[in-house]
Enzyme design. Structure first.
Site, short mmCIF file in Angstrom:
data_model
loop_
_atom_site.label_atom_id
_atom_site.label_comp_id
_atom_site.label_asym_id
_atom_site.label_seq_id
_atom_site.Cartn_x
_atom_site.Cartn_y
_atom_site.Cartn_z
N ASP A 54 30.81 37.16 45.48
CA ASP A 54 30.89 38.31 46.36
C ASP A 54 32.27 38.14 46.97
OD1 ASP A 54 30.93 39.78 48.85
OD2 ASP A 54 28.80 40.13 48.50
N HIS A 55 33.23 38.95 46.55
CA HIS A 55 34.61 38.62 46.90
C HIS A 55 34.84 38.66 48.42
CE1 HIS A 55 35.45 42.98 46.96
NE2 HIS A 55 36.53 42.68 47.64
N HIS B 190 28.24 43.10 50.10
CA HIS B 190 29.27 42.76 51.09
C HIS B 190 28.79 42.90 52.54
CE1 HIS B 190 31.65 42.82 47.55
NE2 HIS B 190 31.98 44.09 47.56
C1 BG6 Z 1 34.12 46.39 45.66
C2 BG6 Z 1 33.51 47.75 45.50
O1 BG6 Z 1 33.13 45.39 45.54
O2 BG6 Z 1 34.74 46.28 46.92
C3 BG6 Z 1 34.57 48.81 45.68
O3 BG6 Z 1 32.93 47.86 44.22
C4 BG6 Z 1 35.31 48.62 46.98
O4 BG6 Z 1 33.99 50.11 45.63
C5 BG6 Z 1 35.80 47.19 47.13
O5 BG6 Z 1 36.42 49.51 46.99
C6 BG6 Z 1 36.39 46.96 48.50
O6 BG6 Z 1 36.97 45.70 48.54
P1 BG6 Z 1 38.16 45.36 49.54
O7 BG6 Z 1 38.44 43.92 49.30
O8 BG6 Z 1 39.29 46.28 49.17
O9 BG6 Z 1 37.67 45.66 50.91
#
Ligand code: BG6
Length: 484
Positions: free
Chosen positions: A179-180, A242
Site C-alpha cells: 500500500d504505497h 489508503h
Molecule cells: C493510487 C490510486 O493507489 O493512489 C490512484 O489508484 C491515486 O487513483 C493514487 O491517484 C494517489 O496516490 P498519491 O501518492 O499521488 O497520493
C-alpha cells in the site's frame, strides 16, 4: 545484505517504468542494495536483454530522483538486468524462467533468495503464484517473498478467495502487500511523532481530542484509467486501502515492543474496533459524490460522465466521505472523518487532529481550536496551531509552529518499501488481517452504493466536494479544517 534475485512480472508496464526501476536505481545509488543481485524482467512481448536494459535506463533518466552522473556505475547497474518473455498461464515459461534464475545464481554466486514482484493486473495474481510453486521456482534453499500491488480483491469474498489461493504457494510472512501510502515518510513518522513526544502521546485520546479528519484530495480526474476506475470508484481505489491504513496508523497505540508483528497487531486492533455500519445506515454516515464539470486552476474540466471511456449514465463514486467511530477506550466517542476525491480543489493528503476547546471557559470570545496538522503529501510538514496574543495589536490570534522537509531529499515510497522487502521488514506492508477487516467495514458500503441506497451528489470539479460532506461534520458541531 545477502545476494538475491529480483523477478519482476510486468516489467514492460507503467508501474515498472515510473516507480520500480527508478526505485531500484536510487537504492543502488545509495548503496542500499545487495552487492550481488540478479534482476529478471518478464513481459509478454519479445525483447532482447540489451533492449530491455535500454528501456530501464530511459525510465531511470526520466523518473529517477537521483541524477545519472556516472556511466560506469550505470553500466554496472544495468548489467544485472535480464529479460524473458513469459505468458503468465504457460507452465513451460516458468520452467525456462527457473533455468534462467539458476543460471544467474551460479554465474553471480548468489544464494537462492528470490523475490517475486507482481506488477501485473490482479487477475494474474493467483495463476502466477501457483505457477511459481508448481515450477519449483518457489522451492529455494534461501528465502522467497512475494510482493503484490493493490487491488487486493474487489470485495470481501473475492479478497478471501484470492488470499486462500496465494496461501497455497506462499506463507503469510512471505507475502508483502504494497500500500504505497505506508511507504510515505510522514506516515512512517506517525508512530515516532507519537511515541517520542510525550506531549503528543498523552493528549491523543478521547479526553483531549474532539475529532480527527483525514483528507486525500486530488486534482486529477480519472486520467486514462476509465476501465479500471469506473468499476472501482473511490471506495475501492482509495478508501478500502489508503484511507483505512492512514486511520489505523493515526489511531494505533505504539506497542511497548517495536517489531513488525507488534505494530501490525496494534493496527489490527484499531480496524477491529471500528464500528461496523449496517447497510441501511450507510446513508447516515457516508457521502458519495461524482464530479461534474468545473474549473481547476483556471482550466476547464469536463464532468466525469464526459470523460473518455465513461458511460454517460455512470453512477460511479469519484468522492467518498465517511464518519467512523473507534470503539476502544482511547477513542470512544471521538468521530474520525475521512474523505477522498478526484478533481478537487487541491492535491493534498493530510491529517488534522482537533483538540477539545476547553481553555476559554468564562471568556466571551471564542478562541480557535488547537490543531495538530500533519501534511503527508505532496508537501511534508507537521504544525501545531495554538492561540497567542499578538503584541502589536493585543488580540488573541491562532499561530502555527511547525517544521517541513525538503522533498528532493526524501526517498520515494517505492524506494522505502522495496528496501524494506529486500531486508525482510514487513512493518509497512498490509497484513492479510488488516486487509480483510478493512473489506469487512467497506462491504456494506459497497452494497449500499450498488443498491443506490444513498444519493450520488454531483460536485463541481475544482471544489472541496459536495456540500453533504460538510453537513456530515456540521451535524456534530464541527467543520473541515483548511478548506479555504
Ligand atoms: C493510487 C490510486 O493507489 O493512489 C490512484 O489508484 C491515486 O487513483 C493514487 O491517484 C494517489 O496516490 P498519491 O501518492 O499521488 O497520493
Amino acid at each position: 545484505m545477502d545476494g538475491m534475485t529480483f523477478v519482476l512480472f510486468g516489467a514492460t508496464g507503467d508501474l515498472a517504468k515510473r516507480k520500480i526501476f527508478p526505485a531500484l536505481y536510487n537504492l543502488y545509488h545509495d548503496q542500499k542494495m545487495p552487492q550481488s543481485i540478479s534482476i529478471i524482467g518478464l513481459g509478454r512481448r519479445e525483447m532482447s536483454d540489451s533492449k530491455f536494459q535500454n528501456h530501464v535506463e530511459q525510465s531511470i533518466k526520466t523518473f529517477s530522483r537521483r541524477v545519472v552522473d556516472n556511466r560506469d556505475k550505470m553500466d554496472a547497474f544495468l548489467g544485472a538486468f535480464r529479460y524473458q518473455t513469459l505468458d503468465a498461464a504457460n507452465v513451460d515459461d516458468y520452467g525456462k524462467l527457473l533455468n534462467l534464475v539458476q543460471q544467474r545464481e551460479s554465474e553471480l554466486n548468489i544464494p537462492e533468495n528470490r523475490m517475486f514482484y507482481l506488477s501485473v493486473g490482479p487477475s494474474f495474481f493467483e495463476t502466477i503464484a501457483l505457477n511459481i510453486k508448481e515450477s519449483g521456482l518457489g522451492s529455494t534453499k534461501g528465502w522467497k517473498r512475494l510482493i503484490i500491488e493493490k487491488p487486493f480483491g474487489r470485495d470481501l469474498e473475492s479478497a478471501r478467495e484470492l488470499n486462500a489461493n496465494l496461501s497455497k504457494a506462499f506463507e503469510e510472512d512471505e507475502i508483502y502487500r504494497i500500500d504505497h501510502y505506508l511507504g510515505k515518510s510522514m506516515i512512517q513518522n506517525l508512530g515516532d511523532l507519537q511515541f517520542l513526544n510525550p506531549v503528543i502521546q498523552t493528549l491523543l485520546n478521547n479526553q483531549h481530542i474532539a475529532n480527527v479528519q483525514i483528507t486525500a484530495s486530488e486534482t486529477v480526474g480519472v486520467e486514462e484509467r476509465a476501465g479500471y476506475y469506473d468499476q472501482s470508484g473511490a471506495i475501492r481505489d482509495m478508501v478500502q486501502n489508503h484511507m483505512l491504513q492512514i486511520l489505523m496508523m493515526t489511531a494505533m497505540h505504539m506497542p511497548k515492543k517495536i517489531s513488525p508483528k507488534e505494530i501490525r497487531n496494534e493496527k489490527k486492533k484499531v480496524i477491529e474496533s471500528v464500528r461496523r455500519i449496517k447497510k441501511e445506515d450507510v446513508i447516515l454516515n457516508v457521502v458519495r459524490g461524482q464530479y461534474r464539470s468545473g474549473e481547476i486552476v483556471g482550466q476547464p474540466a469536463v464532468s466525469y460522465r464526459n470523460e473518455p471511456g465513461i458511460e454517460a449514465s455512470s453512477q460511479n463514486d469519484t468522492f467518498v466521505a465517511a464518519r467512523l467511530w473507534i470503539d476502544n477506550p482511547f477513542w470512544q466517542g471521538v468521530p474520525f472523518y475521512i474523505r477522498t476525491g478526484k478533481r478537487m480543489a487541491e492535491k493534498s493528503t493530510r491529517i488534522v487532529i482537533e483538540f477539545k476547546n476547553a481553555g476559554h471557559k468564562g471568556s466571551a470570545k471564542k478562541v480557535a481550536s488547537n490543531l495538530l496538522i500533519i501534511e503527508i503529501g505532496p508537501n511534508e510538514n507537521v504544525s501545531l496551531q495554538l492561540n497567542s496574543r499578538n503584541p502589536r495589536n493585543g488580540k488573541v490570534e491562532p499561530v502555527k509552529i511547525g517544521f517541513s522537509t525538503e522533498q528532493k531529499e526524501v526517498p520515494e515510497a517505492y524506494e522505502r518499501l522495496i528496501f524494506d522487502a529486500i531486508r525482510g521488514d514487513s512493518t509497512f506492508f498490509a497484513h492479510w488481517k488488516e486487509v480483510e477487516l478493512s473489506w469487512e467495514w467497506v462491504q456494506p458500503i459497497l452494497e449500499a452504493f450498488k443498491g443506490n441506497l444513498l444519493p450520488l451528489h454531483l460536485y463541481p470539479a475544482g471544489s472541496n466536494g459536495p456540500s453533504a460532506a460538510h453537513r456530515l461534520l456540521e451535524e456534530d458541531g464541527f467543520k473541515w479544517w483548511l478548506d479555504d
